[in-house]
Design a protein around this motif. Structure first.
Motif, PDB file in Angstrom:
ATOM      1  N   THR A 237       0.822  -1.208   0.000  1.00 43.78           N
ATOM      2  CA  THR A 237       0.000   0.000   0.000  1.00 43.78           C
ATOM      3  C   THR A 237       0.857   1.258   0.000  1.00 43.78           C
ATOM      4  OG1 THR A 237      -0.143  -0.165   2.397  1.00 43.78           O
ATOM      5  CG2 THR A 237      -1.988  -1.033   1.148  1.00 43.78           C
ATOM      6  N   ASP A 238       0.408   2.241  -0.747  1.00 37.67           N
ATOM      7  CA  ASP A 238       0.970   3.596  -0.720  1.00 37.67           C
ATOM      8  C   ASP A 238       0.121   4.469   0.195  1.00 37.67           C
ATOM      9  OD1 ASP A 238       3.310   3.881  -2.087  1.00 37.67           O
ATOM     10  OD2 ASP A 238       2.401   4.594  -3.948  1.00 37.67           O
ATOM     11  N   THR A 239      -1.178   4.227   0.153  1.00 33.72           N
ATOM     12  CA  THR A 239      -2.117   4.941   1.012  1.00 33.72           C
ATOM     13  C   THR A 239      -3.056   3.912   1.620  1.00 33.72           C
ATOM     14  OG1 THR A 239      -3.713   5.286  -0.776  1.00 33.72           O
ATOM     15  CG2 THR A 239      -2.061   7.008  -0.454  1.00 33.72           C
TER      16      THR A 239
ATOM     17  N   MET B  34      -1.633   0.826   6.738  1.00 30.51           N
ATOM     18  CA  MET B  34      -0.176   0.701   6.666  1.00 30.51           C
ATOM     19  C   MET B  34       0.258  -0.758   6.712  1.00 30.51           C
ATOM     20  SD  MET B  34       0.867   3.834   9.217  1.00 30.51           S
ATOM     21  CE  MET B  34       2.538   3.260   9.329  1.00 30.51           C
TER      22      MET B  34
END
Length: 87
Positions: A14-16, A19
């Motif tokens: 994930t980038d956003t 987490m």
């Protein structure tokens, strides 16, 4: 590396959003194909040993399985490719 037997499509982080999330995607001919392959895979001694190590580490917080399919307007050949390659 142990392979579940489906066609490996990719691994993503994930980038956003949540987490420390890792997503791996596999293609199968259908749900029955997935179930058959998972049963065989889960019987492997190597997989059982890995699962014991993972449990001992207490590192896995959440696991989720989703069976998805392409929307009607998307052209993908994943199930056919999985069937054709035996994977």
């Amino acid at each position: 590396v142990l392979v579940a037997g489906g066609r490996f499509l990719g691994m993503f982080v994930t980038d956003t959003g949540p987490m420390n999330t890792l997503l791996h995607m596999w293609a199968y001919a259908d749900a029955a194909d997935r179930e058959t392959r998972r049963r065989s895979f889960e019987a492997l001694p190597e997989w059982k040993a890995y699962r014991r190590q993972l449990d001992d580490l207490d590192a896995l917080v959440q696991a989720q399985t989703m069976l998805i399919r392409p929307a009607p307007f998307v052209t993908l050949d994943w199930p056919t490719a999985a069937r054709a390659t035996g994977g």
